[in-house]
Design a protein around this motif. Structure first.
Motif, PDB file in Angstrom:
ATOM      1  N   ALA A  66     -15.456  16.806 -30.192  1.00 29.67           N
ATOM      2  CA  ALA A  66     -16.228  17.344 -29.062  1.00 29.67           C
ATOM      3  C   ALA A  66     -16.062  18.864 -28.967  1.00 29.67           C
ATOM      4  O   ALA A  66     -17.020  19.584 -28.666  1.00 29.67           O
ATOM      5  CB  ALA A  66     -15.775  16.682 -27.761  1.00 29.67           C
ATOM      6  N   ASP A  70     -18.949  21.738 -29.218  1.00 27.30           N
ATOM      7  CA  ASP A  70     -19.121  22.474 -27.947  1.00 27.30           C
ATOM      8  C   ASP A  70     -19.473  21.546 -26.795  1.00 27.30           C
ATOM      9  O   ASP A  70     -20.324  21.863 -25.955  1.00 27.30           O
ATOM     10  CB  ASP A  70     -20.192  23.560 -28.094  1.00 27.30           C
ATOM     11  CG  ASP A  70     -19.807  24.625 -29.111  1.00 27.30           C
ATOM     12  OD1 ASP A  70     -18.642  25.054 -29.104  1.00 27.30           O
ATOM     13  OD2 ASP A  70     -20.669  25.010 -29.928  1.00 27.30           O
ATOM     14  N   ARG A  71     -18.813  20.390 -26.753  1.00 31.07           N
ATOM     15  CA  ARG A  71     -19.012  19.424 -25.669  1.00 31.07           C
ATOM     16  C   ARG A  71     -17.720  19.249 -24.890  1.00 31.07           C
ATOM     17  O   ARG A  71     -16.643  19.543 -25.401  1.00 31.07           O
ATOM     18  CB  ARG A  71     -19.452  18.060 -26.241  1.00 31.07           C
ATOM     19  CG  ARG A  71     -20.751  18.095 -27.019  1.00 31.07           C
ATOM     20  CD  ARG A  71     -21.945  18.392 -26.135  1.00 31.07           C
ATOM     21  NE  ARG A  71     -22.130  17.361 -25.135  1.00 31.07           N
ATOM     22  CZ  ARG A  71     -22.825  16.243 -25.322  1.00 31.07           C
ATOM     23  NH1 ARG A  71     -23.387  16.012 -26.490  1.00 31.07           N
ATOM     24  NH2 ARG A  71     -22.964  15.364 -24.345  1.00 31.07           N
ATOM     25  N   THR A  75     -13.265  13.163 -21.295  1.00 33.59           N
ATOM     26  CA  THR A  75     -14.178  12.435 -20.430  1.00 33.59           C
ATOM     27  C   THR A  75     -13.912  10.938 -20.555  1.00 33.59           C
ATOM     28  O   THR A  75     -13.344  10.479 -21.551  1.00 33.59           O
ATOM     29  CB  THR A  75     -15.651  12.708 -20.804  1.00 33.59           C
ATOM     30  OG1 THR A  75     -15.891  12.182 -22.106  1.00 33.59           O
ATOM     31  CG2 THR A  75     -15.960  14.195 -20.790  1.00 33.59           C
TER      32      THR A  75
END
Length: 243
Positions: A66, A70-71, A75
Motif C-alpha cells: 500500500a 501511495d494508499r 486499514t
C-alpha cells in the motif's frame, strides 16, 4: 516481525534522508518499504511459518505494498485481505489460537486507534500555556509513549482475553504491567541490536550487537519473572464453547 521490518524501514529512511539530493530525486519512502518487505520475507522463511507469523507477514506485505501504491497502509480492509488469504491457504487455522488471537488483537488495535485519531482531529486546539512550559514539553513525548503502550496493551489484552480463556483456561491479569516493562526493552534495545547484528554479520562484526541484544532479552525475562511473582494469573477453567 513488525519491529524487525519497522526498524529497518525507519533506518533506511533516516539514512537516505541524510542526503537531500537523493530525497528530492527519488522516492526514498518506497525504497524503505521494499527493504522492509525483503526483511519481513526473510524473517518468515527462517521462523518456521506459524499462522501468527504468516498473518504478520501478510499484514506487513499488504501494508508495505500500500505504501508503494501511495494508499493508506493500516486499514481494516488490509486485515480482511490477510484473513481471507490465510483461510484460503489453511482453512483449519480458523479454529486455532494463533489465528483467532492475532487477528482479534490486530483488528481491535486498528479500530481503537482509528477512533483515537478521529477524536484527536475533531478536538484539535491550540496548546495551553502549561503545555508549552519547557519541562512539560520535554516530558510529553515520554508520557505519550507510555500512555500509547498502555492503551495498546489494554486493547490487545481485552480483545484476546476470551480466546485465551477458552484455549488456555487462564487470563493474564497483569498483562498491561508486563508489556509496559518489557516492550521498551524490545523496541529500543533488542530489535535495533538484532537488525544491526544482521547487517554486520557478513563482516564478522556482529558480536557486540548480539551481546547487547542478549542483555535486552535478559531484561525482558527479568521483567516477566517480576510480574509473574506478583501473581495475577487468573485460572478460569474450561469455559463453554458458546462463550
Amino acid at each position: 516481525m513488525a519491529l524487525a521490518a519497522g526498524t529497518l524501514y525507519i533506518l533506511i529512511r533516516k539514512l537516505l534522508a541524510a542526503f537531500p539530493t537523493v530525497v528530492e530525486a527519488w522516492p526514498v519512502k518506497k525504497f524503505a518499504a521494499i527493504g522492509a518487505l525483503m526483511a519481513a520475507t526473510a524473517y518468515l522463511m527462517i521462523s518456521g511459518g506459524s499462522v501468527s507469523t504468516q498473518r504478520a507477514w501478510l499484514m506487513l506485505g499488504i501494508m508495505l505494498i500500500a505504501v508503494l501504491a501511495d494508499r493508506p497502509a493500516l486499514t481494516m480492509r488490509n486485515v480482511a485481505l490477510a484473513a481471507m488469504l490465510i483461510i484460503l491457504l489453511t482453512p483449519s487455522a480458523v479454529v486455532g489460537p494463533g489465528f483467532q488471537m492475532s487477528f482479534a488483537a490486530t483488528a481491535a488495535l486498528i479500530a481503537a486507534y482509528a477512533v483515537l485519531a478521529a477524536r484527536r482531529s475533531a478536538g484539535h486546539a491550540a496548546p495551553s500555556a502549561f503545555a508549552t512550559w519547557a519541562p512539560v514539553r520535554w516530558m510529553l513525548p515520554v508520557a505519550t509513549a507510555v500512555i500509547g503502550l498502555a492503551i495498546t496493551s489494554l486493547v490487545a489484552g481485552l480483545s484476546t482475553g476470551l480466546f485465551s480463556a477458552h484455549h488456555f483456561h487462564r487470563v493474564a491479569g497483569n498483562g498491561v504491567l508486563a508489556n509496559l516493562l518489557a516492550m521498551p526493552l524490545v523496541t529500543f534495545v533488542v530489535m535495533p541490536a538484532g537488525v544491526l547484528a544482521l547487517l554486520l554479520m557478513p563482516f564478522g562484526l556482529d558480536e557486540w550487537p548480539l551481546r547487547l541484544m542478549g542483555k535486552g532479552l535478559e531484561g525482558v525475562i527479568a521483567a516477566a519473572r517480576y510480574v509473574e511473582g506478583l501473581g495475577g494469573d487468573i485460572v478460569v477453567g474450561q469455559i463453554p464453547l458458546a462463550a
